[in-house]
Design an enzyme around this catalytic site. Structure first.
Site, mmCIF file in Angstrom:
data_model
loop_
_atom_site.group_PDB
_atom_site.id
_atom_site.type_symbol
_atom_site.label_atom_id
_atom_site.label_comp_id
_atom_site.label_asym_id
_atom_site.label_seq_id
_atom_site.Cartn_x
_atom_site.Cartn_y
_atom_site.Cartn_z
ATOM 1 N N ARG A 163 -10.244 2.122 -11.718
ATOM 2 C CA ARG A 163 -10.205 0.750 -12.257
ATOM 3 C C ARG A 163 -11.411 0.454 -13.150
ATOM 4 O O ARG A 163 -11.944 -0.652 -13.141
ATOM 5 C CB ARG A 163 -10.119 -0.289 -11.142
ATOM 6 C CG ARG A 163 -9.059 -0.002 -10.096
ATOM 7 C CD ARG A 163 -7.712 0.238 -10.704
ATOM 8 N NE ARG A 163 -6.714 0.621 -9.706
ATOM 9 C CZ ARG A 163 -5.487 1.004 -10.037
ATOM 10 N NH1 ARG A 163 -5.115 1.079 -11.310
ATOM 11 N NH2 ARG A 163 -4.622 1.311 -9.097
ATOM 12 N N GLU A 289 -4.089 2.634 2.282
ATOM 13 C CA GLU A 289 -3.537 3.325 1.121
ATOM 14 C C GLU A 289 -3.705 4.835 1.241
ATOM 15 O O GLU A 289 -4.170 5.506 0.329
ATOM 16 C CB GLU A 289 -4.195 2.790 -0.158
ATOM 17 C CG GLU A 289 -3.956 1.297 -0.334
ATOM 18 C CD GLU A 289 -4.506 0.719 -1.635
ATOM 19 O OE1 GLU A 289 -5.500 1.251 -2.146
ATOM 20 O OE2 GLU A 289 -3.921 -0.267 -2.116
ATOM 21 N N ARG A 339 2.336 -8.449 3.629
ATOM 22 C CA ARG A 339 1.033 -7.863 3.325
ATOM 23 C C ARG A 339 -0.100 -8.878 3.413
ATOM 24 O O ARG A 339 -1.225 -8.537 3.787
ATOM 25 C CB ARG A 339 1.098 -7.236 1.930
ATOM 26 C CG ARG A 339 -0.233 -6.753 1.427
ATOM 27 C CD ARG A 339 -0.045 -5.887 0.205
ATOM 28 N NE ARG A 339 -1.302 -5.662 -0.476
ATOM 29 C CZ ARG A 339 -1.433 -4.969 -1.578
ATOM 30 N NH1 ARG A 339 -0.350 -4.425 -2.145
ATOM 31 N NH2 ARG A 339 -2.596 -4.786 -2.158
ATOM 32 N N LYS A 363 -11.894 -8.765 1.120
ATOM 33 C CA LYS A 363 -11.567 -9.194 -0.242
ATOM 34 C C LYS A 363 -11.364 -10.704 -0.282
ATOM 35 O O LYS A 363 -10.881 -11.296 0.694
ATOM 36 C CB LYS A 363 -10.308 -8.490 -0.746
ATOM 37 C CG LYS A 363 -10.540 -7.030 -1.099
ATOM 38 C CD LYS A 363 -9.350 -6.408 -1.827
ATOM 39 C CE LYS A 363 -9.642 -4.926 -2.079
ATOM 40 N NZ LYS A 363 -8.598 -4.255 -2.879
ATOM 41 N N ASP A 368 -4.798 -8.792 -3.321
ATOM 42 C CA ASP A 368 -5.586 -7.805 -4.031
ATOM 43 C C ASP A 368 -6.060 -8.298 -5.395
ATOM 44 O O ASP A 368 -5.533 -7.874 -6.413
ATOM 45 C CB ASP A 368 -4.749 -6.536 -4.200
ATOM 46 C CG ASP A 368 -5.595 -5.345 -4.595
ATOM 47 O OD1 ASP A 368 -6.821 -5.489 -4.659
ATOM 48 O OD2 ASP A 368 -5.021 -4.267 -4.845
ATOM 49 N N GLU A 390 -15.932 -9.577 -0.515
ATOM 50 C CA GLU A 390 -15.780 -8.570 -1.573
ATOM 51 C C GLU A 390 -15.082 -9.184 -2.778
ATOM 52 O O GLU A 390 -13.971 -9.706 -2.663
ATOM 53 C CB GLU A 390 -14.971 -7.364 -1.075
ATOM 54 C CG GLU A 390 -14.713 -6.311 -2.172
ATOM 55 C CD GLU A 390 -13.985 -5.051 -1.676
ATOM 56 O OE1 GLU A 390 -14.181 -4.653 -0.511
ATOM 57 O OE2 GLU A 390 -13.211 -4.475 -2.462
ATOM 58 N N GLU A 396 -9.457 -5.498 -13.061
ATOM 59 C CA GLU A 396 -8.217 -4.758 -12.858
ATOM 60 C C GLU A 396 -6.979 -5.593 -13.182
ATOM 61 O O GLU A 396 -6.125 -5.180 -13.957
ATOM 62 C CB GLU A 396 -8.151 -4.266 -11.408
ATOM 63 C CG GLU A 396 -6.859 -3.537 -11.081
ATOM 64 C CD GLU A 396 -6.833 -2.978 -9.665
ATOM 65 O OE1 GLU A 396 -7.824 -3.144 -8.928
ATOM 66 O OE2 GLU A 396 -5.813 -2.355 -9.305
HETATM 67 C C1 BDP Z 1 -6.757 -1.924 -5.444
HETATM 68 C C2 BDP Z 1 -6.858 -0.876 -6.468
HETATM 69 C C3 BDP Z 1 -7.097 0.471 -5.905
HETATM 70 C C4 BDP Z 1 -8.236 0.431 -4.916
HETATM 71 C C5 BDP Z 1 -7.906 -0.559 -3.841
HETATM 72 C C6 BDP Z 1 -9.042 -0.775 -2.867
HETATM 73 O O1 BDP Z 1 -5.674 -0.883 -7.236
HETATM 74 O O2 BDP Z 1 -7.387 1.316 -6.983
HETATM 75 O O3 BDP Z 1 -8.487 1.674 -4.363
HETATM 76 O O4 BDP Z 1 -7.657 -1.805 -4.403
HETATM 77 O O5 BDP Z 1 -9.673 -1.829 -2.958
HETATM 78 O O6 BDP Z 1 -7.083 -3.104 -6.101
HETATM 79 O O7 BDP Z 1 -9.302 0.044 -2.005
#
Ligand code: BDP
Length: 683
Positions: A163, A289, A339, A363, A368, A390, A396
Site C-alpha cells: 500500500r 488475512e 466483519r 484500527k 478497514d 491505528e 490506500e
Molecule cells: C488492509 C490492506 C492490507 C493490509 C491490511 C492490514 O489492504 O494490505 O495488510 O489492511 O492492515 O487495509 O493488515
C-alpha cells in the site's frame, strides 16, 4: 541531499525586524550536557537551523557567557537559574521554552524534561521562527498526550511497500538493507521534528525474508537502523512472524503455551537486546488475512501476546498486538460473521487478561480505513487493557496520493468521538492515551505514506498528512486548521494568498473525495486488489465481508439489533441507539448501519438516490476548484512543486469524473430512478 526537505526547509528570514529580533539571541548556544547523543542532535539541529535562517553560524559554548543566547539542556542539569517544571509529568518528553527573565538579557531557555524533550523543544522553536512568530516574552510549556507516537512501515525487504504510493522503500532493496542510510537519517529527522518516538520498520505481513530480521543474518543491519533512529529519540520495533519458532527455530509448533516455543522467543529477545539495548518491541499481525497465530493451537490472543510479552518484559520491551482480526472467508448467510463485529467479538472477552507491556492496536474503524466509517466500538470497551489507535496515513482507500485528501479532519473526528465508556466525555483520545481508565500505556500508531520518491509522499500535499499525524499524536486537541497553517507556513512560506488557498484546499479535500466515491458510509466500491478507482461491485460478490447489498429497491447494510447483524449493540448508550434508529442515524453513516430504499429521505430532505447523483456532480466541480485554486498560485510557488501538484490535481479531476459517471450510471440502472436535474450521464 537530492530529496525534498518537506517542512524542514529553514529558509532565510526575510522580514528585517524579525531577523533582527532573532539575531539578538540566536548567535550563541550553550549546551548543558554535551555527552548525551540526543542532546547532541538537538544542539546540531539548532545550530544548523539558526544558521540557515539567520545567516550566521551561532557560537557554541559549554556554559553560557551570561550575555543571552540560547541555553539548551535538560531540566535540573542547566545552570543555576530556576526553571518551571514542564507541563504535566507525562512520559518525560515534555519541555519548556522561555525568554530569560530580565528583558535586557536577550536570551532563551530551551529545557527538556529529558534529552528527547530538549530535541522536541528545539524543533518547536525552529518552527516558530520558520513561521515568523514574535518570540518576545515567550513562555511555552508542552508535554505529549500520548506516550507512544508511532509509525508502522509496511515496507518489504524486496523494496516494495504494501500500500505504498510514493516509490520504493527507503529501507530495503533486493532483500537487503540499503547500503547508504542517509535517507533513513533524514526520515528520522522529519519524524522527530513532529514528535514521533517509535517506528516498526517492516511490514505487518512478515514474509520469509523479513522473518530473518530477528536472526544473526539481518540483526546487525537492524542495529544500524536503530542507531540512526536512537539519535532522534525514536525507538525501533520489528514486526514478527508468529510462526517464527517453526520457520527459524526448527520446532514443530508455535503454540504459545509450549515450553520450547517460549524458550525460542526468550532466546531471540535476549539476542536482540544484546544488540539493541533500547529495542522497542514487537508488532504483531496474527490470525488475520492468512497470517499465522494462536488460533491454530486452540489458544486465544491473550495467550499469544502474553507469551511474547513475557519474553520482552525483563528488558522493558512492548508487544503491540493488532486487533485487525476477522474472517476473510465469510458467508453472509451467517449474520454473526459481519466483519464489522469481528474485532470487538474477538477481543472484548479477553479484557484484563493481557500483560502490562501489551498494547492492543485498533484500527480507527471496524472495517478497514475507508473514506468514512464509524469509530470502532472496541475503543473504551476494554477498560483493563492498554489500547492504541491505528490510523492509515498512506492513502490506500483515499486516493493513493494521486488525489488530494488531507486526513487530519477525519482523524480529529475519530479522536474526538465520545465513546461514552465512562459516561459523556469519554473521548477516543482519552481512551488511547490511557487517561480515561488509568491504563499504564497508550498511544497512536499510523501506517506511513513515504517512499523513495523525491518528494517522499508522491503527492507533495500528502506531506501534510505525515506532518499532521505527528502533531496530532502529540496533541490531539490541535485543530485541523492549526495544523494546516503550521504545515503550510513551513512548507511554502507565509504568503497570505498561498496560506489561504492551500489551507482551503486541504480542509475541503476529504469532503470532496468522499463526495465522488462510495456514498453515505457504505465503503468499498473500489477495484479489487489495488483498491484504486471506481468499481461499484468490485468487492460485492467476494468473501471479504465488504458488501453494499445494492439491488433494484435499495442499498446499505443492516447492522441493527432489530433486523440486522446486531453490530449496533457493540456501542455504549447512547451511541447504540443513535445508530440503531434510522431517524437518528447520521446521514453520512446511513448505509453503514441501514439498508434503505433509494427513495428514503435523508435529513437534508433529499432522497438517497438524488443525494448520490448530486454529491457526485458537486464532487467533480469541487475537484475542478481545487485545480483552479492551485493554478492561481503559479507565480507564488517554485515551478517544480507547483507543476507536480498541478499534474496530480489534473489527474484527480479526470478520475473524479470517472467515479461520478460509473457510480451514477450504476445506480440509475439499478434503481431506474432518473436524476431530478436530468444531467445526461447515463452512457
Ligand atoms: C488492509 C490492506 C492490507 C493490509 C491490511 C492490514 O489492504 O494490505 O495488510 O489492511 O492492515 O487495509 O493488515
Amino acid at each position: 541531499a537530492n530529496w525534498d526537505r518537506c517542512w524542514l526547509r529553514f529558509n532565510p528570514i526575510s522580514d528585517r525586524d524579525r531577523l533582527a529580533e532573532y539575531r539578538q539571541w540566536g548567535q550563541e548556544i550553550a549546551v548543558a550536557d554535551p555527552a548525551d547523543d540526543v542532546l547532541q542532535t538537538a544542539a546540531a539541529e539548532l545550530m544548523d537551523g539558526l544558521e540557515a535562517m539567520l545567516g550566521v553560524r551561532p557560537r557554541r559554548s559549554a556554559a553560557s557567557t551570561g550575555k543571552g543566547g540560547i541555553r539548551l539542556g535538560i531540566r535540573g542539569q542547566m545552570d543555576d537559574r530556576p526553571i518551571e517544571p514542564a507541563a504535566q509529568a507525562g512520559s518525560g518528553d515534555g519541555y519548556v521554552i522561555r525568554s530569560m527573565p530580565a528583558a535586557d538579557e536577550h536570551g532563551l531557555i530551551v529545557s527538556g524534561q529529558s534529552a528527547k524533550g530538549a530535541l522536541y523543544a528545539v524543533y518547536h522553536l525552529l518552527r516558530l521562527m520558520q513561521c515568523g512568530e514574535d518570540l518576545t516574552g515567550l513562555m511555552l510549556s508542552e508535554a505529549p498526550s500520548n506516550e507512544l507516537r508511532m509509525l508502522n512501515q509496511w515496507d518489504n525487504m524486496d523494496g516494495s511497500i504494501e500500500r505504498g504510493y510514493a516509490g520504493r522503500s527507503i529501507f530495503y532493496r533486493n532483500n537487503e538493507f540499503v547500503p547508504d542510510m542517509s535517507r533513513i537519517r533524514d526520515y528520522a529527522r522529519l519524524l522527530a521534528s513532529v514528535g514521533i518516538n517509535a517506528i516498526a520498520i517492516n511490514n505487518v505481513n512478515v514474509h520469509a525474508v523479513e522473518s530473518l530480521l530477528i536472526t544473526e543474518k539481518l540483526l546487525p543491519d537492524v542495529v544500524r537502523v536503530a542507531d540512526i533512529f536512537r539519535r532522534y529519540g525514536i525507538s525501533t520495533f520489528l514486526s514478527v512472524n508468529f510462526a517464527s519458532p517453526i520457520q527459524l527455530g526448527g520446532l514443530f509448533s508455535a503454540d504459545p503455551l509450549d515450553e520450547s516455543v517460549r524458550r525460542f522467543w526468550k532466546e531471540k529477545v535476549e539476542d536482540i537486546y544484546r544488540a539493541i539495548p533500547d529495542f522497542g518491541g514487537f508488532l504483531v499481525k496474527a490470525d488475520s488475512e492468512g497470517r499465522p497465530g494462536p488460533f491454530t493451537y486452540g489458544r486465544d490472543h491473550a495467550d499469544g501476546a502474553n507469551m511474547l510479552a513475557d519474553a520482552l518484559a525483563p528488558y522493558g520491551g512492548l508487544v503491540i498486538w493488532r486487533c485487525f482480526v476477522y474472517n476473510c472467508q465469510q458467508d453472509w448467510r451467517d449474520r454473526t460473521t459481519d466483519r464489522a463485529r469481528a474485532a470487538y467479538d474477538h477481543f472484548t472477552p479477553l479484557d484484563g487478561k493481557f500483560r502490562d507491556n501489551v498494547l492492543l492496536q485498533i484500527k480507527n474503524g471496524p472495517m478497514d480505513f475507508q473514506v468514512r466509517e464509524p469509530v470502532s466500538p472496541l475503543f473504551g470497551a476494554m477498560p483493563a487493557t492498554n489500547q492504541m489507535l491505528e490510523l492509515q496515513i498512506t492513502q490506500e482507500y483515499t486516493g493513493q496520493q494521486r488525489h488530494l485528501c488531507y486526513l487530519v479532519p477525519q482523524w480529529k473526528e475519530v479522536l474526538d468521538f465520545d465513546t461514552h465508556a465512562r459516561g459523556a466525555g469519554s473521548s477516543v483520545a482519552d481512551v488511547v492515551s490511557g487517561r480515561l481508565f488509568g491504563n499504564r500505556r497508550g498511544g497512536i500508531a499510523a501506517v506511513s505514506n513515504i517512499g523513495d520518491a523525491t518528494n517522499w509522499t508522491g503527492h507533495v500535499l500528502a506531506q501534510a498528512n505525515l506532518y499532521g499525524f505527528g502533531r496530532l499524536a502529540w496533541n490531539p486537541r490541535l485543530t485541523a486548521e492549526e495544523i494546516a497553517n503550521e504545515w503550510i507556513g513551513q512548507t511554502f512560506g507565509a504568503d497570505p494568498d498561498v496560506m489561504r488557498a492551500v489551507r482551503n484546499m486541504l480542509l475541503e479535500s476529504w469532503n470532496i473525495y468522499e463526495k465522488y466515491t462510495a456514498p453515505l458510509g457504505v465503503g468499498w466500491m473500489v477495484n479489487p486488489d489495488h483498491h484504486y478507482g471506481p468499481n461499484v461491485d468490485g468487492y460485492e460478490y467476494s468473501r471479504w465481508g465488504t458488501y453494499h447489498f445494492a439491488d433494484r429497491h435499495g442499498i446499505g447494510v443492516d447492522r441493527t439489533v432489530r433486523t440486522g447483524t446486531r453490530y449496533t449493540a457493540q456501542y455504549y448508550a447512547p451511541n447504540a441507539e443513535l445508530y440503531e434508529n434510522l431517524e437518528s442515524c447520521p446521514d453520512e453513516l446511513l448505509l453503514f448501519f441501514h439498508h434503505v430504499p433509494y427513495t428514503y429521505r435523508l435529513k437534508t430532505g433529499k432522497t438517497v438516490i438524488q443525494h448520490i447523483y448530486d454529491t457526485r456532480f458537486e464532487g467533480v466541480l469541487q475537484a475542478v476548484e481545487l485545480l483552479n485554486a492551485w493554478s492561481s498560485l503559479e507565480h507564488k510557488l517554485d515551478a517544480d512543486r507547483f507543476e507536480q501538484v498541478r499534474d496530480r490535481l489534473r489527474e484527480q479531476v479526470k478520475h473524479a469524473r470517472e467515479w461520478r459517471d460509473q457510480v451514477n450510471t450504476y445506480f440509475y440502472r439499478k434503481s431506474g430512478i432518473a436524476d431530478e436535474h436530468n444531467r445526461g450521464i447515463y452512457a
